[in-house]
Design a protein around this motif. Structure first.
Motif, PDB file in Angstrom:
ATOM      1  N   TRP A 123       1.010  -1.126  -0.194  1.00  0.00           N
ATOM      2  CA  TRP A 123      -0.120  -0.017   0.051  1.00  0.00           C
ATOM      3  C   TRP A 123       0.881   1.169   0.066  1.00  0.00           C
ATOM      4  O   TRP A 123       1.595   1.369   0.819  1.00  0.00           O
ATOM      5  CB  TRP A 123      -1.000  -0.054   1.181  1.00  0.00           C
ATOM      6  CG  TRP A 123      -1.580   1.134   1.451  1.00  0.00           C
ATOM      7  CD1 TRP A 123      -2.177   2.032   0.367  1.00  0.00           C
ATOM      8  CD2 TRP A 123      -2.563   1.512   2.598  1.00  0.00           C
ATOM      9  NE1 TRP A 123      -3.149   3.019   0.758  1.00  0.00           N
ATOM     10  CE2 TRP A 123      -3.253   2.818   1.961  1.00  0.00           C
ATOM     11  CE3 TRP A 123      -2.878   1.036   3.789  1.00  0.00           C
ATOM     12  CZ2 TRP A 123      -4.254   3.385   2.800  1.00  0.00           C
ATOM     13  CZ3 TRP A 123      -3.809   1.691   4.567  1.00  0.00           C
ATOM     14  CH2 TRP A 123      -4.441   2.566   4.235  1.00  0.00           C
TER      15      TRP A 123
ATOM     16  N   ARG B  81      -9.247   6.418  -0.379  1.00  0.00           N
ATOM     17  CA  ARG B  81      -8.983   5.593  -1.487  1.00  0.00           C
ATOM     18  C   ARG B  81      -7.496   5.061  -1.391  1.00  0.00           C
ATOM     19  O   ARG B  81      -6.566   5.883  -1.161  1.00  0.00           O
ATOM     20  CB  ARG B  81      -9.082   6.449  -2.725  1.00  0.00           C
ATOM     21  CG  ARG B  81      -8.723   5.321  -4.263  1.00  0.00           C
ATOM     22  CD  ARG B  81      -8.989   6.372  -5.406  1.00  0.00           C
ATOM     23  NE  ARG B  81      -9.019   5.599  -6.420  1.00  0.00           N
ATOM     24  CZ  ARG B  81      -7.695   5.573  -7.206  1.00  0.00           C
ATOM     25  NH1 ARG B  81      -6.928   6.138  -6.952  1.00  0.00           N
ATOM     26  NH2 ARG B  81      -7.634   4.705  -8.405  1.00  0.00           N
TER      27      ARG B  81
ATOM     28  N   VAL C 212      -4.167   3.170  -2.775  1.00  0.00           N
ATOM     29  CA  VAL C 212      -3.465   2.634  -4.026  1.00  0.00           C
ATOM     30  C   VAL C 212      -2.164   1.772  -3.832  1.00  0.00           C
ATOM     31  O   VAL C 212      -1.583   2.144  -2.880  1.00  0.00           O
ATOM     32  CB  VAL C 212      -3.180   3.950  -5.014  1.00  0.00           C
ATOM     33  CG1 VAL C 212      -2.395   3.475  -6.322  1.00  0.00           C
ATOM     34  CG2 VAL C 212      -4.231   4.927  -5.324  1.00  0.00           C
TER      35      VAL C 212
ATOM     36  N   SER D 287      -6.565  -0.238  -6.486  1.00  0.00           N
ATOM     37  CA  SER D 287      -7.167   0.589  -5.446  1.00  0.00           C
ATOM     38  C   SER D 287      -8.277  -0.178  -4.635  1.00  0.00           C
ATOM     39  O   SER D 287      -8.983  -0.976  -5.352  1.00  0.00           O
ATOM     40  CB  SER D 287      -7.440   1.756  -6.246  1.00  0.00           C
ATOM     41  OG  SER D 287      -8.667   1.706  -7.131  1.00  0.00           O
TER      42      SER D 287
END
Length: 247
Positions: free
Chosen positions: A188, A208, A210, A216
């Motif tokens: 992450w 959110r 990614v 995601s």
């Protein structure tokens, strides 16, 4: 007996905040005590307001336009004088929050009931939030294989699981859960957070995540006030700092 005059200048102290008997997970707070410009003319008042323009607990963020002078000892907390907790700031590993302010004048009196100083003593009730930092401090090379977020009209909760089975869960249980399982070499590496107002307070409305593989995971509802937080090169996100709400 006559009260003493407050010495001019400033003092500094560093306080360790830790569980009793265990200093391995201590966080530190710095405290500065400053005697500012004490003049009472219009220019003095303007200078003080320009130096520090912050009113929080007693005035709900509204700067007073008319000065209400404090008695000594003061019997009310909403009066305005030079004796204030003007400013506090959180750091990268600890969040400071203040939920009370008062003039503790009755605690600083001489035996005959007269005041000790020509200033009112101020007292704030601060509490600290350190999130997952103490646990992470004891885990070498932590890695996140599973992310779990919960959200609906805003972000309700968030959490993750580390490879050793440690689980971090924050926030509430509302909203719909979404989960992302990372690959063996996947990390992450960035988070996008959007904030908004709820019940007069700033809250995180969406998150959110990614990963290093470009995948995601998102929850909540995005707003127009968002910030992206990338991990430094070679690093990853493995924990959270949070308060009593998702803030």
């Amino acid at each position: 007996m006559r009260p003493c005059l407050m010495p001019k200048g400033f003092t500094f102290m560093r306080v360790a905040i830790a569980v009793s008997g265990d200093s391995t997970t201590a966080v530190y707070a710095n405290f500065y005590n400053l005697h500012t410009d004490a003049g009472t003319e219009t220019a003095h008042n303007a200078a003080r307001q320009a130096n520090v323009n912050q009113v929080e607990l007693e005035r709900s963020g509204t700067v007073p336009t008319v000065e209400t002078l404090c008695a000594n000892p003061s019997t009310i907390d909403s009066c305005e004088t030079v004796d204030k907790i003007f400013f506090y700031r959180s750091g990268p590993l600890v969040t400071l929050q203040d939920d009370d302010f008062t003039y503790a004048s009755k605690l600083f009196l001489q035996a005959d009931g007269s005041v000790l100083l020509d200033h009112n003593p101020v007292m704030g009730n601060f509490y600290t939030v350190v999130g997952d930092v103490p646990v992470l401090a004891g885990i070498a090379k932590a890695k996140t294989p599973v992310l779990t977020f919960r959200g609906g009209s805003r972000l309700d909760g968030f959490g993750l699981t580390l490879t050793d089975g440690t689980r971090f869960t924050h926030g509430g249980t509302g909203g719909s859960p979404v989960t992302l399982t990372l690959g063996a070499s996947e990390r992450w590496v960035a988070a996008k957070l959007c904030q908004g107002q709820k019940d007069g307070n700033t809250r995180i409305f969406s998150i959110r995540a990614v990963t290093s593989s470009g995948r995601s995971l998102a929850a909540g509802m995005a707003t127009g006030d968002c910030v992206r937080y990338p991990a430094p090169s070679g690093w990853q996100i493995v924990g959270f700092l949070d308060g009593s709400e998702v803030d």
